[in-house]
Enzyme design. Structure first.
Site, mmCIF file in Angstrom:
data_model
loop_
_atom_site.group_PDB
_atom_site.id
_atom_site.type_symbol
_atom_site.label_atom_id
_atom_site.label_comp_id
_atom_site.label_asym_id
_atom_site.label_seq_id
_atom_site.Cartn_x
_atom_site.Cartn_y
_atom_site.Cartn_z
ATOM 1 N N ASP A 88 0.844 -1.206 0.000
ATOM 2 C CA ASP A 88 0.000 0.000 0.000
ATOM 3 C C ASP A 88 0.872 1.247 0.000
ATOM 4 O O ASP A 88 0.615 2.200 0.723
ATOM 5 C CB ASP A 88 -0.930 -0.003 1.215
ATOM 6 C CG ASP A 88 -2.129 0.942 1.027
ATOM 7 O OD1 ASP A 88 -2.492 1.209 -0.132
ATOM 8 O OD2 ASP A 88 -2.686 1.402 2.028
ATOM 9 N N ASP B 200 13.418 43.330 8.021
ATOM 10 C CA ASP B 200 13.071 44.397 8.970
ATOM 11 C C ASP B 200 13.923 44.255 10.230
ATOM 12 O O ASP B 200 13.412 44.308 11.348
ATOM 13 C CB ASP B 200 11.582 44.330 9.307
ATOM 14 C CG ASP B 200 11.081 45.612 9.983
ATOM 15 O OD1 ASP B 200 11.707 46.672 9.785
ATOM 16 O OD2 ASP B 200 10.071 45.544 10.700
#
Length: 735
Positions: free
Chosen positions: A187, A535
């Site tokens: 799977d 900043d």
């Protein structure tokens, strides 16, 4: 993306007729011999071992925190252990109702528990406990905070072949280990590959895995997700571990191209394509990747790479993996290309909000049939490591209380959890206040952002992903009330960097070097991850306590920060950035990084000189300040500069160079002699201007800069075309 159609690249197998009712190959046509008892309970050979004398767990030992997921077999909860020896530890708890499980599903569940109990591998999820009540089965597993690979693949990141190679290589080691135990995974798909907080993979969901049972080591069940099925699984001719290597190829194809190799309009057409379709090999893939895909997509499993006696060694020897050091990979010493944005131990930002917004409730199980308990006899399990001496030191555990909440889908408001106190600071789009967490009486800071003025999603994601760094402010909690977003962070009790420095009676050049080293080291880390702050003014660099120790500095306020993204809005890994980014994008990134370095240069100048480099006094106009900045004019003589070292002046000049692309990088700053030989620097006292004059000059400098350029508005990544295309809805069932 469209694939270039070539001539038939792979050989075809004879097509097995499909059952028109369900699109499955009929058992007789596929060579499956019918069993008189259908083989439902005999499908696998269940072996079970429990450590003698181990203390068993039960549901009362676990506190339910959140719903992580829900599928056809049951729910998965985030839980906290409340009993010793591992009290406080977080796990994922898979809960399945016996009454709602068909017999075949019950066998799968028992099989998942047996496989997990036997497997111990760095790339396979670990089972810690397994137990049952009258109506339910419980699997207690690793809680992996990074979510599943499908979410990363589909919504956030631009992967390169080198990135994909990393995940596939870890996956190959995990599959090889399962195969060595005689286990076929069956799977394999992105949803069953989870990521831990560092970005390493873990295979999970073993409900369809199977230990080979016949003398040819073949299994015959029709199972798995159809798009990933090998041809021999589709036609039920019996399959071995070689089927996993076909699925491995499908996963590789999907990760490299963004699409599946075989996908029809429905299940039946998809299976037909798997069995007979011609597939063109995308020419943008490297020859090594194409070679590996061709070797994996052999419809005859006997010819498929990995099916031979050497198994996964054949995969590992392929030229595609020539750059992989398999020993370092196994030891988890190779850095993953992507780090999930998770901060606190119980963050669930990366699990579908359809589930995490639900109230976690483990409803009483309906009594099953009389034989159900017999089927699950011996289900209980305790991991060996948990029974060791509790006095031994263990890895850091989660605190017994949690303040981290889910960002979206909550019915909670900020005031329910916190008491708001005084205002700490005010910005153009936010206000910062002190707050107290009601349950613990702990003090924090909360940044309240006006969503109509700024989209905070980038700031939140950056703080989640990088807030674990010791010198970056830590995000503790997030609330959203539709108008405002509340970011709860650690409280900066020591105040701003300049306040602390300029109030000191004694501050030397050597101390300035230690301060710059700490900040530059943090900025270099951000830049290496493709993040620019943009900043970095001194008011955004604060002390977490009043000690004044440079190690207690924190870079704060990531409101203007950016992560490097492709044109479609997805993040770029460092490998992607280095190899595939347009020069103009790199130039812009270099400009932004240069701006960060310039801000650190302004800070360094101010620490050494005692005044700011470009603002001379209160009477300066923004135009005058900008003129000085753009011309690169500043003085390095007089005052403190007469005693400051020449290496300091050299570093200042190179950090404040007028051309951002000629400034030093953060890495080069760290390699500069003024940083590497800081112990040799002068310890004489540096004088400075009045604190308010210095701060006023700094504020004027950044005010002039902000008024000279518009701020770009960043859109959330969910708005990107690729993110919208790959959004999926998980099935919802009731447990």
């Amino acid at each position: 993306m469209p694939l270039a159609q070539l001539k038939e690249p792979w050989p075809l197998m004879e097509l097995v007729p499909l059952d028109p009712e369900n699109g499955q190959a009929s058992g007789e046509e596929a060579g499956l011999q019918p069993s008189k008892d259908e083989g439902i309970l005999k499908e696998i050979s269940i072996t079970h071992h429990v450590k003698a004398g181990s203390e068993k767990a039960d549901p009362s030992h676990f506190e339910l925190l959140k719903v992580l997921g829900q599928g056809s077999f049951g729910k998965v909860f985030l839980v906290r252990k409340v009993t010793r020896p591992d009290n406080g530890h977080l796990y994922a708890m898979k809960v399945l109702k016996k009454a709602t499980l068909k017999v075949r599903d019950r066998v799968r569940t028992k099989m998942e528990r047996d496989i997990l109990a036997d497997v111990n591998h760095p790339f396979v999820v670990k089972l810690h406990y397994a137990f049952q009540t009258e109506g339910k089965l419980y699997l207690i597993l690793d809680f992996l905070r990074g979510g599943d690979l499908f979410t990363r693949l589909s919504k956030e990141v631009m992967f390169t072949e080198e990135d994909v190679k990393f995940y596939l290589a870890e996956l190959a080691l995990g599959l090889d280990h399962l195969h060595s135990l005689g286990i076929i995974y069956r799977d394999l798909k992105p949803e069953n590959i989870l990521l831990d907080e560092e970005g390493h993979i873990k295979l999970t969901d073993f409900g369809l895995s199977k230990e080979a049972i016949d003398h040819e080591k073949k299994a015959y069940s029709f199972c798995g997700t159809v798009e990933y099925m090998a041809p021999e699984v589709v036609n039920r001719q019996g399959h071995t571990h070689s089927a996993d290597w076909w699925s491995y190829g499908v996963l590789m194809f999907e990760m490299l191209t963004g699409s599946l190799p075989f996908q029809g309009k429905d299940r039946k057409e998809t299976m037909t394509l798997i069995l007979k379709a011609k597939l063109g090999m995308p020419q943008f893939l490297s020859t090594e990747a194409q070679s590996l895909l061709r070797a994996l997509f052999k419809r005859n499993p006997a010819n498929r790479l990995g099916s031979g006696p050497d198994g996964a060694e054949e995969i590992k020897r392929h030229i595609f993996y020539s750059t992989i050091d398999w020993n370092k990979l196994y030891r988890r010493e190779i850095k993953p290309p992507f780090k999930p944005a998770v901060a606190q131990p119980d963050d669930t930002f990366y699990f579908d909000t359809e589930f995490t917004s639900r109230t976690p409730r483990d409803s009483p199980g309906i009594p099953p049939s009389a034989g159900a308990h017999q089927l699950f006899r011996g289900f209980s399990f305790v991991a060996t490591g948990l029974m060791e001496d509790d006095s031994k030191p263990r890895a850091t555990q989660a605190p017994l209380h949690s303040v981290v909440q889910q960002l979206h889908g909550k019915n909670l408001v900020f005031s329910d959890g916190y008491i708001v106190k005084e205002t700490i600071g005010v910005g153009s789009y936010s206000v910062c206040k002190r707050c107290v967490h009601k349950a613990t009486n702990m003090e924090y800071a909360v940044k309240v952002i006006d969503k109509s003025k700024r989209d905070p999603s980038e700031e939140i994601e950056i703080l989640l992903r990088y807030g674990q760094h010791p010198n970056i402010i830590t995000l503790k909690d997030v609330y959203d009330d539709s108008k405002h977003v509340y970011l709860v962070t650690e409280l900066m009790r020591g105040g701003e960097l300049l306040d602390k420095i300029l109030r000191q009676k004694f501050f030397s050049e050597r101390e300035a070097s230690f301060v710059l080293y700490t900040i530059s080291k943090t900025v270099e880390y951000l830049h290496s991850q493709g993040v620019v702050h943009r900043d970095l003014k001194p008011s955004n660099i604060l002390y977490v306590d009043e000690s004044g120790n440079p190690e207690c500095l924190r870079i704060c306020d990531f409101g203007f920060a950016k992560q490097l993204r492709a044109e479609n809005g997805l993040l770029m890994t460092p490998c992607y950035t280095a190899n595939f980014v347009a020069p103009e994008v790199l130039k812009r990134q270099g400009y932004d990084e240069g701006c960060d370095i310039w801000s650190l240069g302004v800070l360094l100048y101010t620490m050494l000189a005692g005044y700011t480099p470009f603002a001379n006094g209160p009477s300066d106009t923004p135009e005058e300040i900008l003129t000085r900045i753009s011309s690169g004019k500043f003085t390095l003589s007089g005052g403190n500069w007469n005693t400051v070292s020449e290496t300091a002046k050299d570093l200042v000049s190179k950090m404040l160079h007028v051309d951002p692309h000629q400034r030093l990088t953060a890495k080069q700053v760290l390699q500069h002699p003024w940083i590497t030989q800081k112990d040799k620097l002068p310890q004489s006292q540096l004088s400075h201007q009045d604190l308010q004059l210095v701060k006023g000059g700094m504020a004027a400098t950044y005010s002039a800069l902000s008024s000279s350029k518009p701020t770009p508005q960043l859109k959330p990544i969910e708005s990107s075309i690729l993110a919208q295309r790959r959004v999926r809805k998980l099935p919802s069932t009731t447990l």
